[in-house]
Write an enzyme that holds these catalytic residues in place. Structure first.
Site, mmCIF file in Angstrom:
data_model
loop_
_atom_site.group_PDB
_atom_site.id
_atom_site.type_symbol
_atom_site.label_atom_id
_atom_site.label_comp_id
_atom_site.label_asym_id
_atom_site.label_seq_id
_atom_site.Cartn_x
_atom_site.Cartn_y
_atom_site.Cartn_z
ATOM 1 N N TYR A 142 -1.115 -0.609 10.140
ATOM 2 C CA TYR A 142 -1.229 -0.983 8.717
ATOM 3 C C TYR A 142 0.014 -0.519 7.938
ATOM 4 O O TYR A 142 0.560 -1.278 7.124
ATOM 5 C CB TYR A 142 -2.491 -0.328 8.179
ATOM 6 C CG TYR A 142 -2.877 -0.656 6.754
ATOM 7 C CD1 TYR A 142 -3.453 -1.877 6.425
ATOM 8 C CD2 TYR A 142 -2.690 0.272 5.727
ATOM 9 C CE1 TYR A 142 -3.837 -2.160 5.117
ATOM 10 C CE2 TYR A 142 -3.070 0.001 4.423
ATOM 11 C CZ TYR A 142 -3.642 -1.221 4.123
ATOM 12 O OH TYR A 142 -4.026 -1.489 2.822
ATOM 13 N N ALA A 176 2.889 -2.808 8.762
ATOM 14 C CA ALA A 176 2.739 -4.120 8.117
ATOM 15 C C ALA A 176 3.026 -4.024 6.613
ATOM 16 O O ALA A 176 3.733 -4.864 6.047
ATOM 17 C CB ALA A 176 1.324 -4.657 8.345
ATOM 18 N N LYS A 177 2.497 -2.980 5.977
ATOM 19 C CA LYS A 177 2.653 -2.854 4.521
ATOM 20 C C LYS A 177 4.090 -2.491 4.142
ATOM 21 O O LYS A 177 4.568 -2.871 3.064
ATOM 22 C CB LYS A 177 1.657 -1.838 3.969
ATOM 23 C CG LYS A 177 0.197 -2.309 4.063
ATOM 24 C CD LYS A 177 -0.047 -3.568 3.248
ATOM 25 C CE LYS A 177 -1.517 -3.946 3.179
ATOM 26 N NZ LYS A 177 -1.741 -5.162 2.368
ATOM 27 N N SER A 202 0.859 -1.194 0.000
ATOM 28 C CA SER A 202 0.000 0.000 0.000
ATOM 29 C C SER A 202 0.891 1.238 0.000
ATOM 30 O O SER A 202 2.020 1.180 0.511
ATOM 31 C CB SER A 202 -0.869 0.011 1.260
ATOM 32 O OG SER A 202 -1.456 1.277 1.452
HETATM 33 P P1 NAP Z 1 -11.551 -5.998 1.110
HETATM 34 O O1 NAP Z 1 -12.526 -5.564 0.081
HETATM 35 O O2 NAP Z 1 -11.805 -5.687 2.545
HETATM 36 O O3 NAP Z 1 -11.278 -7.568 0.933
HETATM 37 C C1 NAP Z 1 -10.312 -8.189 1.715
HETATM 38 C C2 NAP Z 1 -10.219 -9.642 1.354
HETATM 39 O O4 NAP Z 1 -9.196 -10.220 2.207
HETATM 40 C C3 NAP Z 1 -11.512 -10.393 1.638
HETATM 41 O O5 NAP Z 1 -11.721 -11.354 0.625
HETATM 42 C C4 NAP Z 1 -11.233 -11.085 2.975
HETATM 43 O O6 NAP Z 1 -11.891 -12.323 3.146
HETATM 44 C C5 NAP Z 1 -9.754 -11.354 2.841
HETATM 45 N N1 NAP Z 1 -9.139 -11.605 4.137
HETATM 46 C C6 NAP Z 1 -9.029 -10.772 5.190
HETATM 47 N N2 NAP Z 1 -8.426 -11.396 6.215
HETATM 48 C C7 NAP Z 1 -8.157 -12.651 5.786
HETATM 49 C C8 NAP Z 1 -7.562 -13.781 6.378
HETATM 50 N N3 NAP Z 1 -7.093 -13.754 7.643
HETATM 51 N N4 NAP Z 1 -7.448 -14.915 5.657
HETATM 52 C C9 NAP Z 1 -7.910 -14.980 4.385
HETATM 53 N N5 NAP Z 1 -8.486 -13.942 3.755
HETATM 54 C C10 NAP Z 1 -8.609 -12.790 4.466
HETATM 55 O O7 NAP Z 1 -10.104 -5.364 0.831
HETATM 56 P P2 NAP Z 1 -9.473 -4.782 -0.521
HETATM 57 O O8 NAP Z 1 -9.670 -3.331 -0.514
HETATM 58 O O9 NAP Z 1 -9.883 -5.590 -1.688
HETATM 59 O O10 NAP Z 1 -7.926 -5.023 -0.184
HETATM 60 C C11 NAP Z 1 -7.165 -6.070 -0.764
HETATM 61 C C12 NAP Z 1 -5.692 -5.809 -0.465
HETATM 62 O O11 NAP Z 1 -5.322 -4.537 -1.008
HETATM 63 C C13 NAP Z 1 -5.373 -5.732 1.025
HETATM 64 O O12 NAP Z 1 -4.112 -6.288 1.276
HETATM 65 C C14 NAP Z 1 -5.337 -4.247 1.305
HETATM 66 O O13 NAP Z 1 -4.551 -3.928 2.413
HETATM 67 C C15 NAP Z 1 -4.731 -3.744 -0.008
HETATM 68 N N6 NAP Z 1 -4.978 -2.334 -0.265
HETATM 69 C C16 NAP Z 1 -6.264 -1.868 -0.382
HETATM 70 C C17 NAP Z 1 -6.463 -0.515 -0.627
HETATM 71 C C18 NAP Z 1 -7.835 0.065 -0.784
HETATM 72 O O14 NAP Z 1 -7.951 1.313 -0.880
HETATM 73 N N7 NAP Z 1 -8.897 -0.705 -0.820
HETATM 74 C C19 NAP Z 1 -5.360 0.349 -0.733
HETATM 75 C C20 NAP Z 1 -4.087 -0.164 -0.609
HETATM 76 C C21 NAP Z 1 -3.899 -1.521 -0.380
HETATM 77 P P3 NAP Z 1 -13.462 -12.404 3.532
HETATM 78 O O15 NAP Z 1 -14.155 -11.977 2.276
HETATM 79 O O16 NAP Z 1 -13.684 -13.820 3.889
HETATM 80 O O17 NAP Z 1 -13.668 -11.441 4.667
#
Ligand code: NAP
Length: 254
Positions: A162, A165-166, A149
């Site tokens: 966060y 971790a990132k 991130s």
């Molecule tokens: P999201 O919509 O909240 O989806 C997160 C996914 O991770 C869900 O499928 C969830 O599973 C799964 N997950 C969480 N904890 C888990 C665990 N312990 N074991 C297995 N699966 C787990 O998040 P997102 O926005 O798509 O984010 C995806 C990645 O991109 C993350 O690493 C996040 O930090 C990174 N990111 C996101 C953003 C942003 O703006 N959205 C920005 C920078 C980086 P369930 O469906 O079963 O809950």
């Protein structure tokens, strides 16, 4: 990419791929011809994961399987990797995407808030990679793509857990890039800015709107913007790229 056989067709394993960015990555890699392992952890995502598998089956000539496993648990991460190997014989592409936030100012952050995020977003990456890397080393090829991130690069107030971790994911990505290069395994990271998913839907929308005004390209990312970068790192065109971090943030952290 390696030769595959009917017994050993290979796959892309995408953690946290029932929804959000992970789901877009799974769809993009399936469209590129890879069998896909879809992973989620919560009960409520089982249906979404099954729907995604159905959508991929209807549009792409590849196979999928859905595995529920909590990647923050070392043994559960092994069951996920074992299920992928059992079903497809090999993991060609590992995308460590699963992640959570537990935001709060440092002064008020509870120990559990810090631990939960580090256990999922950083140790989860170690857990799955640790189990997947042995077979990848044996097959002498592999692509590891970790979702970091911009918070891990620039830091973000209210996200000490966060951001730490990132940032750790970036160090991990670079260390294993050096370690695994002799086995023809690349390791790269994608660092998104703000992406339209459930994760950002949970944020204070006024704060988010203000932050989006600072993005040079003038909009949030869609999950497919991030999936495009991952698909590039997974492609033959990226075979000579390793240890890199690609910011996909609309210029937010220039
Ligand atoms: P999201 O919509 O909240 O989806 C997160 C996914 O991770 C869900 O499928 C969830 O599973 C799964 N997950 C969480 N904890 C888990 C665990 N312990 N074991 C297995 N699966 C787990 O998040 P997102 O926005 O798509 O984010 C995806 C990645 O991109 C993350 O690493 C996040 O930090 C990174 N990111 C996101 C953003 C942003 O703006 N959205 C920005 C920078 C980086 P369930 O469906 O079963 O809950």
């Amino acid at each position: 990419m390696p030769d595959t056989t009917a017994e050993n067709p290979g796959c892309a394993l995408v953690t946290g791929s029932a929804r959000g960015i992970g789901a877009a990555i799974a769809e993009k890699l399936a469209a590129a011809g890879h069998n896909v392992v879809i992973n989620h952890t919560s009960e409520r995502s089982a249906e979404t994961a099954a729907e995604l598998a159905g959508r991929i089956a209807a549009t792409c000539d590849v196979d999928t399987c859905v595995v529920a496993a909590d990647i923050s648990d070392f043994d559960a991460a092994k069951t996920l990797v074992d299920a992928a190997l059992e079903r497809f014989g090999a993991i060609d592409i590992l995308v460590n995407n699963a992640g959570i936030t537990r935001d709060g100012l440092l002064m008020r952050m509870k120990e559990e808030q810090f631990s939960e995020v580090v256990d999922t977003d950083l140790k989860g990456v170690f857990n799955v990679t640790r189990h997947a890397v042995g077979p990848m080393m044996k097959q002498r090829h592999g692509r590891i793509i970790n979702i970091s991130s911009v918070s891990g690069i620039a830091g973000n107030a209210g996200q000490a857990n966060y951001s730490a971790a990132k940032a750790g994911v970036i160090g991990f990505t670079k260390a294993i890039a050096r370690e695994l290069a002799p086995r023809n395994i690349t390791s790269n990271a994608v660092a998104p800015g703000f992406v339209r998913t459930d994760m950002t839907a949970d944020m204070n929308q006024d704060v988010l709107e203000e932050m989006c005004k600072q993005i040079p390209l003038g909009r949030m990312a869609e999950p497919s913007d991030i999936a495009d970068a991952v698909a590039f790192f997974a492609s033959d065109q990226a075979g000579y790229i390793t240890g890199q971090v690609l910011q996909v943030d609309g210029g937010m952290a220039i």
